[in-house]
Motif scaffolding. Sequence first.
Motif, short mmCIF file in Angstrom:
data_model
loop_
_atom_site.label_atom_id
_atom_site.label_comp_id
_atom_site.label_asym_id
_atom_site.label_seq_id
_atom_site.Cartn_x
_atom_site.Cartn_y
_atom_site.Cartn_z
N VAL A 19 0.89 -1.15 0.00
CA VAL A 19 0.00 0.00 0.00
C VAL A 19 0.93 1.21 0.00
O VAL A 19 1.81 1.32 0.85
CB VAL A 19 -0.92 0.02 1.24
N ALA A 20 0.74 2.10 -0.99
CA ALA A 20 1.67 3.22 -1.14
C ALA A 20 0.91 4.54 -1.23
O ALA A 20 -0.24 4.58 -1.66
CB ALA A 20 2.53 3.02 -2.38
N MET A 21 1.59 5.59 -0.84
CA MET A 21 1.08 6.94 -1.00
C MET A 21 2.25 7.79 -1.50
O MET A 21 3.33 7.77 -0.90
CB MET A 21 0.55 7.49 0.33
N GLU A 50 -3.11 -3.07 6.40
CA GLU A 50 -2.44 -2.64 7.62
C GLU A 50 -1.51 -1.50 7.26
O GLU A 50 -0.59 -1.68 6.46
CB GLU A 50 -1.66 -3.79 8.24
N LEU A 51 -1.76 -0.34 7.83
CA LEU A 51 -0.94 0.85 7.58
C LEU A 51 -0.10 1.17 8.80
O LEU A 51 -0.51 0.92 9.94
CB LEU A 51 -1.82 2.05 7.23
N GLU A 52 1.06 1.74 8.57
CA GLU A 52 1.95 2.12 9.66
C GLU A 52 1.34 3.26 10.46
O GLU A 52 0.70 4.15 9.91
CB GLU A 52 3.31 2.54 9.09
N ASP A 110 -12.08 11.36 3.55
CA ASP A 110 -12.44 11.35 2.13
C ASP A 110 -11.27 10.95 1.23
O ASP A 110 -11.27 11.23 0.04
CB ASP A 110 -13.02 12.69 1.69
N SER A 111 -10.28 10.27 1.80
CA SER A 111 -9.16 9.76 1.01
C SER A 111 -9.66 8.68 0.05
O SER A 111 -10.66 8.03 0.31
CB SER A 111 -8.07 9.19 1.92
N THR A 112 -8.94 8.50 -1.06
CA THR A 112 -9.34 7.51 -2.05
C THR A 112 -8.28 6.42 -2.18
O THR A 112 -7.10 6.66 -1.92
CB THR A 112 -9.56 8.16 -3.43
N ALA A 113 -8.73 5.24 -2.58
CA ALA A 113 -7.83 4.10 -2.80
C ALA A 113 -8.01 3.61 -4.22
O ALA A 113 -9.13 3.48 -4.70
CB ALA A 113 -8.13 2.99 -1.80
N LEU A 148 -2.95 5.18 -2.29
CA LEU A 148 -3.86 6.04 -1.55
C LEU A 148 -3.63 7.49 -1.95
O LEU A 148 -2.49 7.92 -2.13
CB LEU A 148 -3.64 5.90 -0.05
N SER A 149 -4.73 8.22 -2.11
CA SER A 149 -4.68 9.66 -2.39
C SER A 149 -5.38 10.37 -1.25
O SER A 149 -6.45 9.97 -0.81
CB SER A 149 -5.38 9.99 -3.71
N VAL A 150 -4.78 11.45 -0.81
CA VAL A 150 -5.26 12.18 0.36
C VAL A 150 -6.44 13.07 -0.01
O VAL A 150 -6.44 13.71 -1.06
CB VAL A 150 -4.12 13.03 0.96
#
Length: 158
Positions: free
Chosen positions: A58-60, A85-87, A96-99, A114-116
């Motif tokens: 999972v990256a941002m 599972e995110l750190e 309202d973040s998007t995946a 993920l987009s903020v």
Amino acid sequence: MQTRTLETGVGLFILAGMLALLLLALRVSGLTVSTTGDTYKLYAYFDNISGLSVRAKVAMAGVAIGKVTAIDLDRNSYTGRVTMELEKRVDNLPIDSTASILTSGLLGEKYIGLSVGGEEKLLKDGDSIRDTQSALVLEDLIGKFMMNTVNKDKGKEE
């Protein structure tokens, strides 16, 4: 005595090389020997999870911040549910973040990006992301292109 020391040195060198190869294989496969520390769970619902696998990153903004821990079907909405599972260091994601399910390169492995969002309220452990973009299936894209080409050809004949 000198040959015994030489044999012991060569044996230790080979053992160190084998351990280095084992650690490299674990790192490349996504498995780790140590834990990454504190994490929290988020859920995301997708219409199509084609090609995504457990342990996908999972990256941002191109930075890995977590991993996919489970993929299953939500029986109520008939959509795919991804457990991530995110750190804990990234515990300030707005609600309202998007995946999106993205692909590394043209035909590479799939991962979640993920987009903020812009809301003040933040996601917490156990929350869900409903604003998602499903995986792009190459076969569907080719099929749509082919059907569009066929339909254009039929219009020219008439």
